[in-house]
Design a protein around this motif. Structure first.
Motif, short mmCIF file in Angstrom:
data_model
loop_
_atom_site.label_atom_id
_atom_site.label_comp_id
_atom_site.label_asym_id
_atom_site.label_seq_id
_atom_site.Cartn_x
_atom_site.Cartn_y
_atom_site.Cartn_z
N LEU A 1 0.82 -1.22 0.00
CA LEU A 1 0.00 0.00 0.00
C LEU A 1 0.85 1.27 0.00
CD1 LEU A 1 -2.81 1.32 0.14
CD2 LEU A 1 -2.70 1.06 2.64
N VAL A 2 1.86 1.35 0.87
CA VAL A 2 2.56 2.63 1.06
C VAL A 2 4.01 2.63 0.62
CG1 VAL A 2 1.08 3.20 3.02
CG2 VAL A 2 3.34 2.21 3.44
N ASP B 1 4.55 13.62 0.10
CA ASP B 1 3.26 14.31 0.14
C ASP B 1 2.18 13.40 0.72
OD1 ASP B 1 3.58 12.76 -2.23
OD2 ASP B 1 1.95 13.86 -3.22
N ARG B 2 2.15 12.16 0.33
CA ARG B 2 1.16 11.21 0.85
C ARG B 2 1.52 10.76 2.26
NH1 ARG B 2 -0.44 7.30 -4.27
NH2 ARG B 2 -1.11 8.99 -5.64
N LEU B 3 2.79 10.45 2.47
CA LEU B 3 3.22 9.96 3.78
C LEU B 3 3.04 10.99 4.88
CD1 LEU B 3 6.48 8.09 2.72
CD2 LEU B 3 4.30 7.05 3.42
N ASP B 4 3.07 12.25 4.54
CA ASP B 4 2.93 13.30 5.54
C ASP B 4 1.50 13.83 5.66
OD1 ASP B 4 5.59 13.11 6.32
OD2 ASP B 4 6.25 14.49 4.75
N THR B 5 0.56 13.08 5.10
CA THR B 5 -0.86 13.43 5.19
C THR B 5 -1.47 12.73 6.40
OG1 THR B 5 -1.01 13.60 2.78
CG2 THR B 5 -3.08 13.34 3.98
N PRO B 6 -2.14 13.47 7.29
CA PRO B 6 -2.83 12.82 8.41
C PRO B 6 -3.98 11.96 7.89
CG PRO B 6 -2.62 15.19 8.78
CD PRO B 6 -2.25 14.93 7.35
N TYR B 7 -4.19 10.83 8.53
CA TYR B 7 -5.26 9.94 8.10
C TYR B 7 -6.64 10.46 8.48
CZ TYR B 7 -5.96 8.01 12.79
OH TYR B 7 -6.25 7.86 14.12
N ARG B 8 -6.67 11.40 9.43
CA ARG B 8 -7.92 12.06 9.84
C ARG B 8 -7.55 13.39 10.45
NH1 ARG B 8 -8.53 11.96 15.44
NH2 ARG B 8 -7.30 10.35 16.46
N GLY C 1 -3.17 -4.36 13.34
CA GLY C 1 -2.64 -4.21 11.99
C GLY C 1 -3.72 -3.76 11.02
N GLU C 2 -4.85 -4.45 11.05
CA GLU C 2 -5.95 -4.09 10.13
C GLU C 2 -6.50 -2.70 10.44
OE1 GLU C 2 -8.48 -4.50 6.87
OE2 GLU C 2 -6.66 -5.57 7.43
N HIS C 3 -6.59 -2.36 11.70
CA HIS C 3 -7.06 -1.04 12.14
C HIS C 3 -6.23 0.07 11.48
CE1 HIS C 3 -8.07 2.12 15.09
NE2 HIS C 3 -6.80 2.20 15.44
N HIS C 4 -4.91 -0.04 11.57
CA HIS C 4 -4.06 1.00 10.99
C HIS C 4 -3.97 0.88 9.47
CE1 HIS C 4 -3.17 3.00 14.63
NE2 HIS C 4 -2.57 1.96 15.19
N TYR C 5 -4.01 -0.33 8.94
CA TYR C 5 -4.06 -0.49 7.49
C TYR C 5 -5.28 0.24 6.93
CZ TYR C 5 -4.22 -2.50 2.85
OH TYR C 5 -4.26 -2.65 1.48
N GLN C 6 -6.42 0.06 7.59
CA GLN C 6 -7.64 0.71 7.11
C GLN C 6 -7.59 2.22 7.26
OE1 GLN C 6 -10.16 -0.41 5.27
NE2 GLN C 6 -9.10 -2.37 5.19
N HIS C 7 -6.91 2.72 8.30
CA HIS C 7 -6.72 4.18 8.38
C HIS C 7 -6.10 4.68 7.08
CE1 HIS C 7 -6.40 4.26 13.05
NE2 HIS C 7 -7.62 4.58 12.67
N ILE C 8 -5.03 4.00 6.67
CA ILE C 8 -4.28 4.43 5.49
C ILE C 8 -5.05 4.16 4.20
CG2 ILE C 8 -2.14 4.09 4.20
CD1 ILE C 8 -0.88 3.29 7.00
N TYR C 9 -5.65 2.98 4.11
CA TYR C 9 -6.38 2.60 2.90
C TYR C 9 -7.59 3.52 2.68
CZ TYR C 9 -8.80 -0.17 -0.58
OH TYR C 9 -9.44 -0.57 -1.73
N ALA D 1 -6.43 6.74 1.40
CA ALA D 1 -6.08 6.60 -0.02
C ALA D 1 -7.34 6.60 -0.89
CB ALA D 1 -5.27 5.32 -0.23
N LEU D 2 -8.39 5.92 -0.44
CA LEU D 2 -9.65 5.94 -1.19
C LEU D 2 -10.24 7.35 -1.27
CD1 LEU D 2 -11.52 2.72 0.04
CD2 LEU D 2 -10.47 3.11 -2.21
N ARG D 3 -10.27 8.04 -0.12
CA ARG D 3 -10.83 9.40 -0.09
C ARG D 3 -10.08 10.35 -1.02
NH1 ARG D 3 -10.78 8.25 5.37
NH2 ARG D 3 -9.10 9.73 5.82
N ASN D 4 -8.76 10.12 -1.15
CA ASN D 4 -7.92 11.00 -1.98
C ASN D 4 -7.67 10.44 -3.38
OD1 ASN D 4 -7.27 13.31 -0.23
ND2 ASN D 4 -6.41 11.72 1.09
N GLN D 5 -8.33 9.34 -3.69
CA GLN D 5 -8.20 8.69 -5.01
C GLN D 5 -6.74 8.34 -5.33
OE1 GLN D 5 -10.28 11.47 -7.57
NE2 GLN D 5 -12.27 10.65 -6.92
N TRP D 6 -6.04 7.78 -4.32
CA TRP D 6 -4.66 7.33 -4.50
C TRP D 6 -4.60 5.85 -4.87
CZ3 TRP D 6 -2.67 9.62 0.77
CH2 TRP D 6 -2.67 11.02 0.67
N VAL D 7 -5.71 5.18 -4.74
CA VAL D 7 -5.80 3.75 -5.13
C VAL D 7 -6.97 3.56 -6.07
CG1 VAL D 7 -4.64 2.76 -3.14
CG2 VAL D 7 -7.11 3.10 -3.07
#
Length: 178
Positions: free
Chosen positions: A42-43, A49-56, A161-169, A172-178
Motif C-alpha cells: 500500500l505505502v 506528500d502522501r506519507l505526511d498526510t494525516p489519516y484524519r 494491523g488491520e485497524h491501521h491499514y484501514q486508516h491508510i487505505y 487513499a480511497l478518499r484522496n483517489q490514491w488507489v
C-alpha cells in the motif's frame, strides 16, 4: 458511530473475547503474517506528500502510523517472548503519543517496513509453534491491571494491523490514491 469515530476506528474498537478457539487464533496468526506485505504494497512507493498526510483531522500522518505500527508490534513480540519464558511477567507500558514525536518518526517509512517484515517473520515463527496450552500463557499489563493471554495478544494485534491499514487505505480511497 459518528464520522469522527468512523475515521478513528474504521473497523470498530478492539473487543477482547472471553476465549479464543484454536482455529480462530490460527486466523489471527495468518493476518499477522501477511500484514507487513499488505502494508508495504500500500505505502511502499508513496512520496512524502502522501506519507505526511494525516489519516484524519487531528490524527497521525501515514508516516507516523507506519513507524508506530513497527514500534507497537516490536513491543508485542518482546512481550510474547517474555510470556513464554517467565511466569506472568509484568510488561513495560510506553506512551505511544510521546514516541510519535521522537526524531525517528520523521524518517522514511522504509526502515519500519523492513523491521515489520523481518520481525513478523520471527514473531510468526514463534507463534505458529505454540500449543493451545502455551497460547494461554499470560503477561500482566499494569496500565489496566489485567492478565493478557497470548491468544488475546494475537487477536489484538491482528486487529491492530488491520485497524491501521484501514486508516491508510481509507485515506487513499478518499484522496483517489488507489
Amino acid at each position: 458511530m459518528n464520522e469522527q469515530e468512523n475515521l478513528q476506528y474504521p473497523i470498530g474498537r478492539f473487543q477482547a473475547a472471553a476465549s479464543y478457539p484454536f482455529e480462530q487464533t490460527k486466523e489471527h496468526l495468518a493476518a499477522i503474517a501477511i500484514f507487513p506485505h499488505n502494508l508495504t504494497e500500500l505505502v511502499g512507493k508513496w512520496g512524502d506528500d502522501r506519507l505526511d498526510t494525516p489519516y484524519r483531522p487531528g490524527g497521525w500522518t501515514v508516516r507516523q502510523l507506519v513507524h508506530h505500527v513497527a514500534d507497537s508490534h516490536m513491543n508485542a513480540y518482546i512481550r510474547t517472548k517474555l510470556a513464554l519464558t517467565e511466569d506472568v511477567p509484568t510488561i513495560k507500558p510506553y506512551d505511544q503519543n510521546t514516541w510519535s514525536q521522537l526524531p525517528d518518526y520523521s524518517l522514511s517509512v522504509a526502515p519500519s517496513l523492513v523491521i515489520l517484515s523481518n520481525m513478523h517473520q520471527r514473531w510468526v515463527t514463534v507463534l505458529d509453534a505454540l500449543s493451545e496450552e502455551q497460547l494461554q500463557r499470560p503477561y500482566f499489563h499494569p496500565e489496566n491491571q489485567q492478565r493478557v493471554s497470548l491468544a488475546e495478544v494475537l487477536a489484538h494485534y491482528a486487529w491492530h494491523g488491520e485497524h491501521h491499514y484501514q486508516h491508510i487505505y481509507q485515506l487513499a480511497l478518499r484522496n483517489q490514491w488507489v
